[in-house]
Scaffold this motif. Sequence first.
Motif, PDB file in Angstrom:
ATOM      1  N   ALA A   1      55.581 -14.910 100.631  1.00  0.00           N
ATOM      2  CA  ALA A   1      54.339 -14.243 101.024  1.00  0.00           C
ATOM      3  C   ALA A   1      53.566 -15.039 102.069  1.00  0.00           C
ATOM      4  CB  ALA A   1      53.465 -13.993  99.793  1.00  0.00           C
ATOM      5  N   LEU A   2      53.482 -16.369 101.901  1.00  0.00           N
ATOM      6  CA  LEU A   2      52.721 -17.201 102.830  1.00  0.00           C
ATOM      7  C   LEU A   2      53.309 -17.132 104.233  1.00  0.00           C
ATOM      8  CD1 LEU A   2      50.608 -19.412 103.505  1.00  0.00           C
ATOM      9  CD2 LEU A   2      52.343 -21.099 102.808  1.00  0.00           C
ATOM     10  N   GLY A   3      54.606 -17.366 104.364  1.00  0.00           N
ATOM     11  CA  GLY A   3      55.248 -17.352 105.672  1.00  0.00           C
ATOM     12  C   GLY A   3      55.225 -15.977 106.308  1.00  0.00           C
ATOM     13  N   PHE A   4      55.471 -14.945 105.507  1.00  0.00           N
ATOM     14  CA  PHE A   4      55.503 -13.584 106.047  1.00  0.00           C
ATOM     15  C   PHE A   4      54.125 -13.164 106.544  1.00  0.00           C
ATOM     16  CE2 PHE A   4      55.570  -8.963 105.946  1.00  0.00           C
ATOM     17  CZ  PHE A   4      56.760  -8.706 106.614  1.00  0.00           C
ATOM     18  N   LEU A   5      53.080 -13.485 105.774  1.00  0.00           N
ATOM     19  CA  LEU A   5      51.724 -13.156 106.182  1.00  0.00           C
ATOM     20  C   LEU A   5      51.387 -13.792 107.524  1.00  0.00           C
ATOM     21  CD1 LEU A   5      48.810 -12.107 105.705  1.00  0.00           C
ATOM     22  CD2 LEU A   5      48.379 -14.216 104.413  1.00  0.00           C
ATOM     23  N   HIS A   6      51.742 -15.070 107.689  1.00  0.00           N
ATOM     24  CA  HIS A   6      51.368 -15.755 108.922  1.00  0.00           C
ATOM     25  C   HIS A   6      52.252 -15.370 110.105  1.00  0.00           C
ATOM     26  CE1 HIS A   6      47.957 -18.222 107.854  1.00  0.00           C
ATOM     27  NE2 HIS A   6      48.457 -18.215 106.640  1.00  0.00           N
ATOM     28  N   ALA A   7      53.481 -14.972 109.840  1.00  0.00           N
ATOM     29  CA  ALA A   7      54.288 -14.407 110.928  1.00  0.00           C
ATOM     30  C   ALA A   7      53.647 -13.118 111.424  1.00  0.00           C
ATOM     31  CB  ALA A   7      55.703 -14.151 110.448  1.00  0.00           C
TER      32      ALA A   7
ATOM     33  N   ILE B   1      57.116  -3.432 102.335  1.00  0.00           N
ATOM     34  CA  ILE B   1      57.755  -4.740 102.194  1.00  0.00           C
ATOM     35  C   ILE B   1      57.796  -5.117 100.726  1.00  0.00           C
ATOM     36  CG2 ILE B   1      57.730  -7.148 102.959  1.00  0.00           C
ATOM     37  CD1 ILE B   1      57.849  -5.253 105.299  1.00  0.00           C
ATOM     38  N   ILE B   2      58.957  -5.534 100.244  1.00  0.00           N
ATOM     39  CA  ILE B   2      59.092  -6.049  98.877  1.00  0.00           C
ATOM     40  C   ILE B   2      59.239  -7.562  98.981  1.00  0.00           C
ATOM     41  CG2 ILE B   2      60.371  -5.966  96.709  1.00  0.00           C
ATOM     42  CD1 ILE B   2      59.149  -3.285  97.492  1.00  0.00           C
ATOM     43  N   ILE B   3      58.197  -8.280  98.553  1.00  0.00           N
ATOM     44  CA  ILE B   3      58.250  -9.742  98.519  1.00  0.00           C
ATOM     45  C   ILE B   3      58.465 -10.157  97.082  1.00  0.00           C
ATOM     46  CG2 ILE B   3      56.961 -11.872  98.925  1.00  0.00           C
ATOM     47  CD1 ILE B   3      55.554 -10.531 101.217  1.00  0.00           C
ATOM     48  N   LEU B   4      59.498 -10.945  96.844  1.00  0.00           N
ATOM     49  CA  LEU B   4      59.844 -11.332  95.482  1.00  0.00           C
ATOM     50  C   LEU B   4      59.035 -12.539  95.044  1.00  0.00           C
ATOM     51  CD1 LEU B   4      63.665 -10.902  95.924  1.00  0.00           C
ATOM     52  CD2 LEU B   4      62.191  -9.430  94.564  1.00  0.00           C
ATOM     53  N   THR B   5      58.600 -12.530  93.778  1.00  0.00           N
ATOM     54  CA  THR B   5      57.930 -13.705  93.230  1.00  0.00           C
ATOM     55  C   THR B   5      58.922 -14.858  93.214  1.00  0.00           C
ATOM     56  OG1 THR B   5      58.542 -13.100  90.969  1.00  0.00           O
ATOM     57  CG2 THR B   5      56.417 -12.290  91.792  1.00  0.00           C
TER      58      THR B   5
ATOM     59  N   GLY C   1      45.906 -18.037  95.920  1.00  0.00           N
ATOM     60  CA  GLY C   1      46.270 -16.656  95.641  1.00  0.00           C
ATOM     61  C   GLY C   1      47.636 -16.632  94.992  1.00  0.00           C
ATOM     62  N   SER C   2      48.333 -15.509  95.115  1.00  0.00           N
ATOM     63  CA  SER C   2      49.672 -15.376  94.545  1.00  0.00           C
ATOM     64  C   SER C   2      50.409 -14.273  95.267  1.00  0.00           C
ATOM     65  CB  SER C   2      49.594 -15.040  93.044  1.00  0.00           C
ATOM     66  OG  SER C   2      49.104 -13.720  92.861  1.00  0.00           O
ATOM     67  N   THR C   3      51.716 -14.169  95.000  1.00  0.00           N
ATOM     68  CA  THR C   3      52.505 -13.101  95.605  1.00  0.00           C
ATOM     69  C   THR C   3      51.938 -11.736  95.223  1.00  0.00           C
ATOM     70  OG1 THR C   3      54.469 -14.490  95.476  1.00  0.00           O
ATOM     71  CG2 THR C   3      54.834 -12.144  95.812  1.00  0.00           C
TER      72      THR C   3
ATOM     73  N   PHE D   1      47.218 -24.852 107.728  1.00  0.00           N
ATOM     74  CA  PHE D   1      47.001 -23.862 106.662  1.00  0.00           C
ATOM     75  C   PHE D   1      47.988 -24.143 105.538  1.00  0.00           C
ATOM     76  CE2 PHE D   1      46.973 -19.947 104.395  1.00  0.00           C
ATOM     77  CZ  PHE D   1      45.736 -19.345 104.641  1.00  0.00           C
ATOM     78  N   VAL D   2      47.453 -24.370 104.335  1.00  0.00           N
ATOM     79  CA  VAL D   2      48.275 -24.797 103.200  1.00  0.00           C
ATOM     80  C   VAL D   2      48.124 -23.819 102.047  1.00  0.00           C
ATOM     81  CG1 VAL D   2      48.887 -26.746 101.708  1.00  0.00           C
ATOM     82  CG2 VAL D   2      47.701 -27.170 103.868  1.00  0.00           C
ATOM     83  N   SER D   3      49.245 -23.415 101.462  1.00  0.00           N
ATOM     84  CA  SER D   3      49.222 -22.562 100.276  1.00  0.00           C
ATOM     85  C   SER D   3      50.611 -22.592  99.655  1.00  0.00           C
ATOM     86  CB  SER D   3      48.806 -21.129 100.645  1.00  0.00           C
ATOM     87  OG  SER D   3      48.602 -20.357  99.485  1.00  0.00           O
ATOM     88  N   GLY D   4      50.839 -21.753  98.651  1.00  0.00           N
ATOM     89  CA  GLY D   4      52.153 -21.666  98.008  1.00  0.00           C
ATOM     90  C   GLY D   4      52.214 -22.362  96.681  1.00  0.00           C
TER      91      GLY D   4
END
Length: 518
Positions: free
Chosen positions: A268-274, A219-223, A364-366, A337-340
């Motif tokens: 990254a946040l949404g993809f991780l939790h999906a 998976i390529i997640i863009l900053t 954290g970060s991307t 759950f809050v981040s981003g």
Amino acid sequence: MPKLTDLPLQAVAKAQQYAERGSAELHYFLKMLEAGAFKLEPPQNIAAMVADIRRWGEFGMIPALNARRTPNRVAIVDDDGEITFKELDDAANEVANGLLAMGVKGGDGVAILARNHRWFLIAVYGAARTGARIILLNSEFSGPQIKEVAEREGAKVIIYDDEYCQAVSAAEPELGKLRALGKNPDTEEPSDSTDETLESLVARSSGKPAPKATRHSSIIILTSGTTGTPKGANRSTPPTLAPIGGILSHVPFKSGEVTSLPAPMFHALGFLHATIAMMLGTTLVLRRRFKPVTVLEDIEKNKVTAMVVVPVMLSRILDALDGMERKPNLSSLRIVFVSGSQLGAELATRALKELGPVIYNLYGSTEIAFATIARPKDLSINPATVGPVVKGVKVKILDENGLLYVSGRDDEMIVSGGENVFPAEVEDLISGHPEVVEATALGVEDKEWGHRLRAFVVKADGASVGEDDIKTYVKDHLARYKVPREVVFLDELPRNPTGKVLKRELREISVGGDDETR
């Protein structure tokens, strides 16, 4: 070449490293077992799971896992209704077989430009089963950005929502384009695109399990690109349980519950939790557009147990809740759950007060995924903390409670008159002013002081607060050198889809006196 006398010390250090890694992996495994990601399975299910991992990798196999466990359980609730885990798994196979027929091979790039809905996940899992490099495009990218990123990352196919047909028109991937959502629900106008839809591809493709991929997907997640051109952060499946186990070690997600996911899945946040939800067999509630009242209604209607948001979404949800005459029943909600971007002490305090001890804040970060997670008990000690370190992560600057605090990004710190100033501290304070909706701050060049602080403020409706009031408020709470030299009032702060303030756009706003101080 190392000295012979150094070899025993190196061996001890290596053994200690392996022991720490093994301890962390065991910790993650137990937490995943406790949450229900791993279960006592019939032997045939275990054999099938191992075969699926060999065929498609750890990521591509996920829909099949729950299609066996709970085939008729609802996997996704979105604007078009519901689909089960069995239907999700079948659709992933059909998309995979359709992509293979188009010529997609293991290692080829498949770019996805879509909002939160079933077709995003169907596209992702279908592409994963071909062994593709999956490139998640930001929905706010301009046409030239889409073209540049798609070419740079080697996209052979672009899968996009119909609303983006103009934005993707300049891109010409080698194997063509497909539409994820075949119509733009925001308009009655017919589509300008003739590209095939995923719905059509699914209808005409085989539903048999896709053949063994020649390589496992990545998976390529863009900053977010808040400071420049978005960069790709590669997320190949690591040989570790940390991505999911690390979260579950601090946050009590459980199998078979319901998660509302307003955070965009291309991030990254949404993809991780999906991924966590799909791994746990949890129902995902997805909406194309973020509407705070709809999110609150969804919690009551679907008995949502967890909600994943960025801080600006949380702030707007709390504002909507305050304005509702009939308050929805939120008793099912155990986790917010809050981040981003930075949560901030003021918003954390408000959320704990209005929603109860359910707030979890990830730092954290991307690029590095996560470092710390603040739990409700940590935020009750100090709402400014980003929490304790996740097991397996090394962070060395902690307080007496083992908690980490973030003053701001090192590259945003300014030196004004010889004093170090972190804008985040000032913007967090101003955001807590009773007549302020939100605020941010940044450093600008100053001939006399080197740099000076400039604040951008969004006032509450009907508020009379002025520039001098804001300056006095900061002076009363912080050191004098942290008082912003200018306060600029805006109707809203420019943000990207993940809620991060676009400070580069704020720097372009001309304020009287700029020329004289450069």
